[in-house]
Scaffold this motif. Sequence first.
Motif, short mmCIF file in Angstrom:
data_model
loop_
_atom_site.label_atom_id
_atom_site.label_comp_id
_atom_site.label_asym_id
_atom_site.label_seq_id
_atom_site.Cartn_x
_atom_site.Cartn_y
_atom_site.Cartn_z
N THR A 115 -8.56 -6.99 -7.70
CA THR A 115 -7.22 -6.80 -7.14
C THR A 115 -6.65 -5.50 -7.67
O THR A 115 -6.58 -5.28 -8.88
CB THR A 115 -6.29 -7.97 -7.51
OG1 THR A 115 -6.74 -9.15 -6.82
CG2 THR A 115 -4.85 -7.68 -7.09
N TYR A 116 -6.23 -4.63 -6.76
CA TYR A 116 -5.64 -3.34 -7.10
C TYR A 116 -4.13 -3.40 -6.88
O TYR A 116 -3.66 -3.89 -5.85
CB TYR A 116 -6.24 -2.23 -6.23
CG TYR A 116 -7.72 -2.05 -6.42
CD1 TYR A 116 -8.22 -1.23 -7.43
CD2 TYR A 116 -8.63 -2.70 -5.58
CE1 TYR A 116 -9.60 -1.07 -7.60
CE2 TYR A 116 -10.00 -2.54 -5.75
CZ TYR A 116 -10.48 -1.73 -6.76
OH TYR A 116 -11.83 -1.58 -6.94
N THR A 117 -3.37 -2.88 -7.84
CA THR A 117 -1.92 -2.82 -7.71
C THR A 117 -1.51 -1.39 -7.38
O THR A 117 -1.86 -0.45 -8.10
CB THR A 117 -1.22 -3.28 -8.99
OG1 THR A 117 -1.57 -4.65 -9.25
CG2 THR A 117 0.29 -3.19 -8.85
N THR A 118 -0.77 -1.25 -6.29
CA THR A 118 -0.21 0.03 -5.86
C THR A 118 1.31 -0.06 -6.02
O THR A 118 1.90 -1.11 -5.76
CB THR A 118 -0.59 0.30 -4.39
OG1 THR A 118 -2.01 0.43 -4.31
CG2 THR A 118 0.06 1.56 -3.87
N ILE A 119 1.93 1.04 -6.45
CA ILE A 119 3.37 1.01 -6.73
C ILE A 119 4.07 2.08 -5.92
O ILE A 119 3.65 3.24 -5.89
CB ILE A 119 3.65 1.25 -8.23
CG1 ILE A 119 2.81 0.31 -9.11
CG2 ILE A 119 5.13 1.05 -8.53
CD1 ILE A 119 2.93 0.59 -10.60
#
Length: 335
Positions: free
Chosen positions: A242-246
């Motif tokens: 899971t990749y978190t983009t902000i």
Amino acid sequence: MAVTQISDIYNPLVFNAAVDEAATEKNRMLQSGIIVASPVIDAMASQGGNIGEMPFFSPLATTEPEYTDDDPTHLGTPAKITDEKMIYRLAKMHKAWSTMDVARELALKDPLTAITDKIGGYWSTQIQKRIIASAMGILADNIAADGSDMLKKISTDDAAAVTDAERISADVVLDAAQTMGDAKESLVAIAMHSVVYTKLQKQNLIDYVATSDSKVMIPYYLGHEVIVDDGLPAVAGVNRITYTTILFAKGCFEYGEGKLLIPSELERIANAGYGGGQDVIHTRRNAIIHPRGESFISGNVAALSATLAELALAANWNRVMARKNVNIAFLQTNG
């Protein structure tokens, strides 16, 4: 042959100014407008102590106004302007390098620039790491205490192959931005892992815009400046990552540097190397790096300053503004 030593080129005033300039020039988050440097925050960082209050006024209520008439007994009712506060924690930081670490750079034509660029780049990276860690702490608190209203999550840990519906796309980025409501127009930048960035590159969805001096091409996606950083979480589950983009709005982080008695100094250890001698250059920074709308409540901090790991803990954050006034949004995808 003469050998350039650190002591030959070290002048504290020149060195400190050059490091500060390099740190500013190399900081993409500062250049993009995510961070707003403020002399007011500088003063807070210089006043002593490590925890303080940052006051703010709540936005004015948008209730319907009163309508005037000609009856003198009808008196208007003033609305209240609420004075509230955010709590910040000062980060007192130090890093040192010895001659051996910079020996190659000393052979260059301009050794002072070589050293200050390296050290300025180091501090620029640390500021960016603290912003990302703080953002992840805010997300953790949001999931734990605020119903994940800052997050659009399409990632799963299914055993099946990842589908396009679980990867980044314009639709899900817009959905994440929509968690801010009509405040989403203030968004200026999007920070993502290189895996996610590469996915967009393969789809030819990245636009490149030259800086004013045409020396650097800045990537943009959906009008937002792209900041690629593998320090963003890539959390491996049983089956998937899971990749978190902000998404960041302009001025969503406030930044200030406190005045230090000795920002840098050169230490000579004459007996090191069995008397061969060693030069050590020390640099220090006292900084406030604080997201608007959040309080750092220090629920789990072991020492004087919060570490990166402590910044990322839900226990250390509490939202003190309405959702749309905290100008950060999050997206979690499988690529």
